[in-house]
Motif scaffolding. Structure first.
Motif, PDB file in Angstrom:
ATOM      1  N   ASN A  99      -0.919  -4.843   4.637  1.00  0.00           N
ATOM      2  CA  ASN A  99      -2.384  -4.818   4.539  1.00  0.00           C
ATOM      3  C   ASN A  99      -3.074  -5.465   5.733  1.00  0.00           C
ATOM      4  OD1 ASN A  99      -1.535  -5.476   1.259  1.00  0.00           O
ATOM      5  ND2 ASN A  99      -2.586  -3.591   1.772  1.00  0.00           N
ATOM      6  N   ILE A 154       2.038   7.207  -4.912  1.00  0.00           N
ATOM      7  CA  ILE A 154       1.097   6.102  -4.699  1.00  0.00           C
ATOM      8  C   ILE A 154       0.916   5.308  -5.982  1.00  0.00           C
ATOM      9  CG2 ILE A 154      -1.300   5.534  -4.125  1.00  0.00           C
ATOM     10  CD1 ILE A 154      -1.304   8.058  -2.355  1.00  0.00           C
ATOM     11  N   ASN A 158       1.711   1.359  -6.508  1.00  0.00           N
ATOM     12  CA  ASN A 158       0.725   0.403  -7.028  1.00  0.00           C
ATOM     13  C   ASN A 158       1.223  -0.267  -8.316  1.00  0.00           C
ATOM     14  OD1 ASN A 158      -1.085   0.940  -4.962  1.00  0.00           O
ATOM     15  ND2 ASN A 158      -2.146   2.544  -6.101  1.00  0.00           N
ATOM     16  N   VAL A 161       3.643  -3.048  -7.399  1.00  0.00           N
ATOM     17  CA  VAL A 161       2.944  -4.266  -6.976  1.00  0.00           C
ATOM     18  C   VAL A 161       2.378  -4.992  -8.195  1.00  0.00           C
ATOM     19  CG1 VAL A 161       0.999  -5.160  -5.639  1.00  0.00           C
ATOM     20  CG2 VAL A 161       2.417  -3.322  -4.700  1.00  0.00           C
ATOM     21  N   PHE A 162       1.825  -4.236  -9.129  1.00  0.00           N
ATOM     22  CA  PHE A 162       1.264  -4.831 -10.346  1.00  0.00           C
ATOM     23  C   PHE A 162       2.336  -5.576 -11.142  1.00  0.00           C
ATOM     24  CE2 PHE A 162       0.458  -4.402 -14.941  1.00  0.00           C
ATOM     25  CZ  PHE A 162      -0.731  -5.113 -15.040  1.00  0.00           C
ATOM     26  N   MET A 291      -6.534   0.315   2.303  1.00  0.00           N
ATOM     27  CA  MET A 291      -5.181  -0.204   2.430  1.00  0.00           C
ATOM     28  C   MET A 291      -5.094  -1.259   3.522  1.00  0.00           C
ATOM     29  SD  MET A 291      -1.558   1.845   2.766  1.00  0.00           S
ATOM     30  CE  MET A 291      -1.758   2.405   4.460  1.00  0.00           C
ATOM     31  N   PHE A 322      -6.286   5.458   0.046  1.00  0.00           N
ATOM     32  CA  PHE A 322      -4.934   5.169   0.488  1.00  0.00           C
ATOM     33  C   PHE A 322      -4.784   5.742   1.890  1.00  0.00           C
ATOM     34  CE2 PHE A 322      -0.258   5.728   0.533  1.00  0.00           C
ATOM     35  CZ  PHE A 322       0.110   4.445   0.165  1.00  0.00           C
TER      36      PHE A 322
END
Length: 386
Positions: A99, A154, A158, A161-162, A291, A322
């Motif tokens: 990021n 995607i 995500n 990551v969550f 992003m 994204f």
């Protein structure tokens, strides 16, 4: 190589060079061809060499996976403090590398040498304005997860990551709260997180390079064709730089270019119009790239929107949810910039993105040429001071 039109240029260049991974022979050869072609219309052309470590942009994921897995193991053995520290480290590496583009672990990857190609076109009169038309000529690795599965990929990324964040929160709670209820839930999240992170690491990229016709050689062809036209019909007071960037696929290339030119760019209040994947159903004029946590210049967005409208193009204005582009690096460094993407109506992503189907035969000639016309119109708007 005879340059007849942007799509023809893409076909001939890919035939001669093949894929163009950062630092590869194919990228170097493509840069030489672009340099020769720019020399036919630009007043001056330069190669700007730089050194970077491209694999740090994608292969950092193995560091994230390693520290997360080791952290999970420590939790299972009853060391939540060490587990928390390691999971935090794994997430920080992800954030810093992906990021924030900070290159914090790039030192662990091999160095390569690349070069940008910069052609300058002088105006008829004074150099009152400076406009940069940019695109990149390197191509990417194949993306089995994101390229093939697109938005589903995607979503999975995500979700991964969550799950990692939830496992971190639970690990922190376990330090301060002695409850038998936390451990079973945390075990579930750690096992799921480990499996998901390993899956992402394995399938994020393959070892194969894609042809990269739409991403982003078609854009290079479009801005070079714009440069040819501008050299024949020069702006009154606007100098135009045609910038073919090497190393967008690892996001280090444009950072090096900006560092070398930052003083001049800010002094002259330069404006950058960056082009990505022009062969689509419509153009997205990006207000921000989420992003990379980059917000683009409202002024640049407004000018490009006016240019697209007056060119009768199909376009939208809004954030890029994204993906990302070199425009993000310019904006984050305080340079007025905006990126225009060509996207699919089906899922709002580029056609054939990071797949082996990104070949010249799949390009939409009309859209590639329309992107050129939009950028030419943007230069005209600035030159006339509208």
């Amino acid at each position: 190589m005879d340059f007849s039109d942007p799509v023809d240029f893409v076909k001939k260049l890919i035939d001669e060079t093949g894929p163009r991974l950062s630092g590869s022979y194919g990228e170097q050869k493509a840069g030489e061809i672009i340099y020769d072609e720019m020399g036919k219309f630009a007043d001056s052309v330069d190669k700007e060499y730089y050194v970077s470590r491209p694999r740090g942009f994608l292969d950092f994921i193995w560091f994230t996976a390693f520290f997360y897995i080791i952290g999970s193991i420590f939790y299972f053995f009853g060391y939540p403090i060490i587990s928390t520290a390691l999971i935090i480290l794994s997430l920080l590496i992800y954030i810093f590398q992906q990021n924030l583009l900070l290159e914090v672990i790039d030192i662990f990857f091999p160095r390569v040498k690349e070069f940008h190609v910069l052609g300058k076109i002088k105006p008829k009169n004074n150099e009152k304005n400076l406009v940069i038309l940019s695109a990149h000529y390197d191509s990417a690795y194949e993306f089995p997860l994101l390229g093939r599965h697109r938005k589903k990929g995607i979503l999975f990324l995500n979700l991964t990551v969550f799950v990692a964040i939830i496992s971190l929160i639970l690990s922190i709670l376990r330090i301060f709260i002695k409850s038998n209820l936390i451990d079973p839930v945390e075990y579930t999240f750690l096992i799921a997180g480990t499996a998901m992170i390993l899956y992402v690491s394995i399938f994020l990229r393959s070892k194969d390079a894609v042809p990269g016709a739409n991403d982003d050689l078609a854009a290079v062809g479009a801005i070079m064709d714009a440069g040819r036209m501008l050299s024949k019909n020069r702006p009154e007071n606007t100098e135009v730089w045609i910038l073919a960037i090497a190393g967008e696929e690892h996001m280090r290339g444009s950072k090096r270019f900006i560092r070398n030119h930052i003083d001049e760019l800010k002094k002259r209040n330069a404006i950058v119009f960056n082009l990505e994947t022009p062969s689509g159903d419509y153009f997205l004029i990006t207000t921000e790239e989420k992003m990379f946590l980059a917000k683009h210049s409202p002024e640049a967005v407004k000018i490009l929107e006016e240019a697209a409208k007056s060119s009768n193009a199909r376009y939208r204005v809004g954030p890029l949810q994204f993906l990302g582009s070199d425009g993000a690096n310019f904006s984050k460094m305080g340079i007025r910039a905006v990126t225009m993407f060509g996207l699919s109506e089906m899922d709002d992503m580029p056609y054939y993105w990071h797949t082996m189907n990104d070949v010249p035969e799949n390009l939409n000639r009309e859209m590639v040429e329309k992107s050129r016309d939009i950028f030419l119109r943007a230069v005209e708007i600035i030159d006339k001071g509208k």
